[in-house]
Design a protein around this motif. Structure first.
Motif, PDB file in Angstrom:
ATOM      1  N   SER A 152      -2.058  15.043  45.709  1.00 22.68           N
ATOM      2  CA  SER A 152      -2.085  16.160  44.752  1.00 22.68           C
ATOM      3  C   SER A 152      -2.263  17.485  45.468  1.00 22.68           C
ATOM      4  O   SER A 152      -1.600  18.470  45.159  1.00 22.68           O
ATOM      5  CB  SER A 152      -3.244  16.014  43.763  1.00 22.68           C
ATOM      6  N   HIS A 161       3.276  21.968  42.545  1.00 21.44           N
ATOM      7  CA  HIS A 161       3.433  20.906  41.548  1.00 21.44           C
ATOM      8  C   HIS A 161       2.081  20.243  41.297  1.00 21.44           C
ATOM      9  O   HIS A 161       1.451  19.750  42.234  1.00 21.44           O
ATOM     10  CB  HIS A 161       4.426  19.850  42.038  1.00 21.44           C
ATOM     11  N   VAL A 163       0.055  17.223  39.968  1.00 19.65           N
ATOM     12  CA  VAL A 163       0.192  15.821  39.577  1.00 19.65           C
ATOM     13  C   VAL A 163      -0.711  15.579  38.362  1.00 19.65           C
ATOM     14  O   VAL A 163      -1.904  15.882  38.403  1.00 19.65           O
ATOM     15  CB  VAL A 163      -0.224  14.889  40.727  1.00 19.65           C
ATOM     16  N   VAL A 164      -0.114  15.060  37.288  1.00 22.10           N
ATOM     17  CA  VAL A 164      -0.898  14.859  36.057  1.00 22.10           C
ATOM     18  C   VAL A 164      -1.503  13.451  36.029  1.00 22.10           C
ATOM     19  O   VAL A 164      -2.686  13.268  35.779  1.00 22.10           O
ATOM     20  CB  VAL A 164      -0.002  15.077  34.810  1.00 22.10           C
ATOM     21  N   ASP A 165      -0.662  12.447  36.289  1.00 19.16           N
ATOM     22  CA  ASP A 165      -1.177  11.064  36.307  1.00 19.16           C
ATOM     23  C   ASP A 165      -0.327  10.233  37.266  1.00 19.16           C
ATOM     24  O   ASP A 165       0.612  10.747  37.888  1.00 19.16           O
ATOM     25  CB  ASP A 165      -1.197  10.451  34.899  1.00 19.16           C
ATOM     26  N   ASP A 167       1.933   8.230  36.707  1.00 20.53           N
ATOM     27  CA  ASP A 167       3.345   8.107  36.320  1.00 20.53           C
ATOM     28  C   ASP A 167       4.137   9.372  36.621  1.00 20.53           C
ATOM     29  O   ASP A 167       5.308   9.461  36.260  1.00 20.53           O
ATOM     30  CB  ASP A 167       3.447   7.795  34.819  1.00 20.53           C
ATOM     31  N   ASP A 168       3.482  10.339  37.222  1.00 14.39           N
ATOM     32  CA  ASP A 168       4.161  11.582  37.573  1.00 14.39           C
ATOM     33  C   ASP A 168       5.449  11.269  38.362  1.00 14.39           C
ATOM     34  O   ASP A 168       5.390  10.599  39.398  1.00 14.39           O
ATOM     35  CB  ASP A 168       3.201  12.406  38.443  1.00 14.39           C
ATOM     36  N   ASP A 230      12.500  20.820  40.627  1.00 16.84           N
ATOM     37  CA  ASP A 230      11.421  21.212  39.716  1.00 16.84           C
ATOM     38  C   ASP A 230      10.978  22.649  40.018  1.00 16.84           C
ATOM     39  O   ASP A 230      10.803  23.467  39.105  1.00 16.84           O
ATOM     40  CB  ASP A 230      10.261  20.231  39.926  1.00 16.84           C
TER      41      ASP A 230
END
Ligand code: HEM
Length: 470
Positions: A152, A161, A163-165, A167-168, A230
């Motif tokens: 992260s 960027h 990272v949220v979880d 599954d990112d 992104d």
């Protein structure tokens, strides 16, 4: 002293037909074998493996003589037949010593140079807090929390960027690609592939199927493209925050000096992520192992934090110079078990002669960092974790920095200042927040070590309990 073609080569073991010196390598810790060779052959050891010349440098003096004082000749990397087919030509770490590599280094240096890198301290603090929360919630999963922190913090600094979880999609793309590429690019596998190139066509369903080149290439392309696409969307919408990629896109885009700059930025940034994530999380694993093995060190570090900051305040970057023992713990973590004990091998561009010995063009030159960090003349009882060795009689820090853990010469790790900040703040905050214990390790349990991208302990049973109330 060996001679071939009338030339003298440095001393070293004699290879067997077909096997080379593989039978002498001692399994997974060649750096320990190389260090033992020092007594037999000296500071510079030569051997041939599958027709490849290899030189091992076993002292800081020989390493600096060649990799630094003669850096124009010793800054290349070995030829790797895996680079092109697996789509790895972009990668800084194994890039030949040429103009594109220089552009990569400029990007890395501009974005991550000393002091400038401090702009990422708020990001590093934010992800350290997230790591502390994750450890409070599920301490048993400490290893994946360390990996998540490392990924992260660097994805944020390089591409802005978050990272949220797990599954990112960007995190998944880079993790999946690196799982393969790290194995493809080990020294053993590289030499094997140079000799047996068809191995890369192993079908995915066969043992060794991780070598499959079609699968590998697809994954590399996703890792390269997703984060930058992104970022471009963010730039278009005006929402891109500070990042190494943005800075270099703007700089190169404005001056337009580098042809194909976008490809160069893409490659350089992706390489930074790839080089940063595993090294950072592995260093945290080493720190944790050192803490559970040495409760006295842990206690002394916590006493320093409590004494200097009081029971309620947590360490900030601005406290660094007031916490010499924590600094010494960080230095000793780098020294005690360097995550890259052989660095990343350099390669000789041209024939050279050193102390009368011939080092042929194309020789792989290995700086044996282990031989420095475990040198009993430099560090008494080198296998013990003793932060005190970095302190003087008055408790102040000595001048000894284990900078060798970050490599040498023109190839020195460009992420070292970033790593220094990330790891210092995590070490300080973890010590402030938690007590680390392991009956398993204390009772002599067998901690397993992995050697792939880094030399790192596998997760071991460990109790992590909060020591402060918020
Ligand atoms: C504790 C953490 C780290 C350690 C111990 C470490 C160690 C190393 C070492 C030993 C090398 C090879 C140097 C040589 O060839 O002489 C290297 C290269 C490199 N490192 Fe690091 N590193 C760390 C963290 C990072 C971070 C955080 C980044 C990026 C943000 C990074 C980016 C790179 C890159 C791009 C290279 C390739 C340089 C080149 O070949 O020109 N590293 N690192």
């Amino acid at each position: 002293r060996r001679k071939r073609d009338g030339k003298r080569y440095p001393p070293g073991p004699s290879p067997l037909p077909l096997l080379g010196v593989a039978h002498l390598m001692g399994g997974t810790t060649p750096w320990a074998v190389f260090t033992n060779w020092k007594a037999e052959y000296g500071d510079i050891v030569y051997f041939r493996q599958f027709g490849q010349d290899v030189v091992v440098l076993n002292s800081e003096e020989t390493i600096r003589d060649l990799l630094e004082k003669r850096s124009s000749n010793y800054s290349d990397r070995m030829y790797m037949s895996t680079r092109e087919p697996y789509g790895l030509n972009f990668d800084t770490v194994f890039h030949p010593h040429n103009e594109t590599w220089r552009a990569h280094r400029r990007i890395a240096h501009q974005g991550l140079r000393e002091h400038h890198v401090d702009i990422y301290q708020p990001t590093q603090l934010r992800f350290t807090d997230a790591l502390v929360k994750n450890l409070e919630t599920s301490p048993d999963h400490y290893h994946s929390h360390f990996q998540r922190f490392a990924a992260s913090v660097v994805l944020s600094a390089i591409y802005d960027h978050d990272v949220v979880d797990d599954d990112d999609p960007i995190l998944k793309a880079v993790v999946e690609a690196l799982n393969i590429l790290v194995r493809v690019q080990t020294l053993d596998n590289t030499i094997l592939n140079n000799v047996v190139p068809f191995l890369k066509y192993t079908p995915t369903w066969l043992p060794g199927g991780w070598r499959n080149v079609t699968e590998g290439r697809l994954k590399t392309e996703r890792m390269l493209n997703l984060p930058i696409e992104d970022l471009k969307k963010k730039i278009a919408s005006g929402s891109a925050g500070q990042s190494v990629a943005l800075e270099s896109m703007e700089r190169f885009g404005n001056t337009n000096k580098v042809p194909g700059f976008e490809e160069v930025v893409k490659g350089a940034c992706c390489s930074l992520y790839a080089a940063a994530s595993e090294t950072t999380s592995s260093t945290l694993m080493i720190f944790l192992l050192a803490m559970v093995k040495n409760p006295g060190v842990q206690q002394r570090a916590q006493e320093e934090i409590d004494r200097v900051l009081g029971p309620d305040r947590l360490p900030e970057f601005s406290d660094r110079s007031s916490l010499p023992y924590i600094e010494a713990v960080w230095r000793e973590t780098l020294r005690w078990s360097p995550v890259a004990p052989l660095g990343i091998p350099h390669s000789a561009t041209n024939d050279d002669v050193y102390k009368g010995w011939c080092i042929p063009k194309g020789t792989i030159v290995i700086a044996n960092v282990w031989s420095i960090s475990q040198d009993p003349k430099k560090y008494s009882s080198p296998t013990s974790f003793q932060p005190e060795r970095f302190l003087d009689d008055k408790g102040g820090l000595t001048d000894d920095l284990p900078a060798y853990a970050f490599g040498f010469g023109r190839r020195i790790c460009p992420g070292r200042h970033f790593a220094n900040n990330s790891l210092w703040i995590v070490i300080a905050r973890l010590l402030a927040n938690f007590k680390f214990e392991s009956d398993f390790v204390r009772s002599g349990g067998d901690v397993k070590w992995l050697t792939a991208a880094t030399f790192v302990p596998e997760p071991f049973p460990c109790r992590i309990t909060p020591r402060r109330s918020h």
